[in-house]
Design a protein around this motif. Sequence first.
Motif, short mmCIF file in Angstrom:
data_model
loop_
_atom_site.label_atom_id
_atom_site.label_comp_id
_atom_site.label_asym_id
_atom_site.label_seq_id
_atom_site.Cartn_x
_atom_site.Cartn_y
_atom_site.Cartn_z
N UNK A 1 -17.95 108.65 57.71
CA UNK A 1 -18.13 107.82 58.91
C UNK A 1 -19.19 106.78 58.59
N UNK A 2 -18.92 105.52 58.89
CA UNK A 2 -19.86 104.43 58.64
C UNK A 2 -20.21 103.82 59.99
N UNK A 3 -21.49 103.84 60.36
CA UNK A 3 -21.88 103.35 61.67
C UNK A 3 -23.24 102.67 61.61
N UNK A 4 -23.70 102.20 62.76
CA UNK A 4 -25.02 101.58 62.87
C UNK A 4 -25.79 102.20 64.02
N UNK A 5 -27.09 102.01 64.03
CA UNK A 5 -27.94 102.61 65.06
C UNK A 5 -28.30 101.59 66.13
N UNK A 6 -28.75 102.09 67.28
CA UNK A 6 -29.29 101.23 68.32
C UNK A 6 -28.27 100.37 69.05
N UNK A 7 -27.00 100.80 69.08
CA UNK A 7 -26.01 100.07 69.85
C UNK A 7 -25.37 98.90 69.13
N UNK A 8 -25.62 98.76 67.83
CA UNK A 8 -24.99 97.71 67.03
C UNK A 8 -24.50 98.29 65.71
N UNK A 9 -23.48 97.65 65.14
CA UNK A 9 -22.95 98.08 63.84
C UNK A 9 -23.75 97.43 62.72
N UNK A 10 -23.55 96.12 62.52
CA UNK A 10 -24.27 95.42 61.45
C UNK A 10 -24.19 93.92 61.68
N UNK A 11 -25.32 93.24 61.58
CA UNK A 11 -25.38 91.80 61.81
C UNK A 11 -25.19 90.98 60.54
N UNK A 12 -24.82 91.64 59.44
CA UNK A 12 -24.61 90.92 58.18
C UNK A 12 -25.85 90.88 57.32
N UNK A 13 -25.90 89.90 56.43
CA UNK A 13 -27.05 89.77 55.54
C UNK A 13 -28.29 89.33 56.30
N UNK A 14 -29.41 89.94 56.01
CA UNK A 14 -30.67 89.61 56.68
C UNK A 14 -31.04 88.15 56.42
N UNK A 15 -31.28 87.41 57.50
CA UNK A 15 -31.56 85.97 57.38
C UNK A 15 -32.77 85.71 56.50
N UNK A 16 -33.83 86.48 56.71
CA UNK A 16 -35.08 86.23 55.99
C UNK A 16 -35.11 86.88 54.61
#
Length: 272
Positions: A61-76
């Motif tokens: 199972x692949x998931x994310x925490x805090x009500x989101x999956x993944x926003x992609x590559x970190x901007x910074x």
Amino acid sequence: MKRIQLAGYRATHFGYSVEGKVATITLNRPERKNPLTFESYGELRDLFRELVYASDIKAVVFTGSGGNFCSGGDVHEIIGPLVKMDMPELLQFTRMTGDLVKAMRACPQTIVAAIDGVCTGAGAMIACASDLRVATARSKLAFLFVRVGLAGADMGACTLLPRLIGLSRAADLLYTGRVVGGDEAERFGFYNRLVEPDALLASATALARELADGPTFGHAMTKTMLWQEWSSGLGECIEAEAQAQAICMQTRDFERAYHAFAAKSKPQFEGN
């Protein structure tokens, strides 16, 4: 061939837990909607490569925490450094991100993505690379590469996405980068099913557990053939499936299923 146990694996850049035969990977930077970093990309790639040899893990199972999956590559932490790199370094990075997708497709375990909230950019590609996708109506899917001046061709998007939802819809999402809600994504086939947010992880885990308790050798063969047949003609595909099915018919699981059917009982699969 080497066989390893991954129940005791200790992840550094994301959450990892195992219950029975199901491993759960959790992206755990909720304050930033679970973005990826150079380090998490590399560790995920390496973990999926190791899963090829894992004898104890039968589904993921692949998931994310805090009500989101993944926003992609970190901007910074990713996009900022990328603008300062030369071509060889950039190509090294883009090949690494693609290697994660290849590792996910090459591992024999069925991967179930549990998607809530933001699922964008590289996060959307992790969802694409998974075998099944369980999501919520409030999820937000987007392939944002065009929004930062890039091509929609990233991490296999121009191959994977059209095969999931069709060429016309894929072109829409890859050219515009528009955000798609859960209902629309489920309607055009990106999501396999929608559930309520508070039932998401339990539903995805139940599906993964069902698959892990099934004929996992057969599931692995199905995954291999789904991938292999994309670039083959019908005749080649039929012959490849004939060979694959003949191999599966030599397994003990196939024999167990026959005896269970004859005894009017439920087969107990063991993946061999």
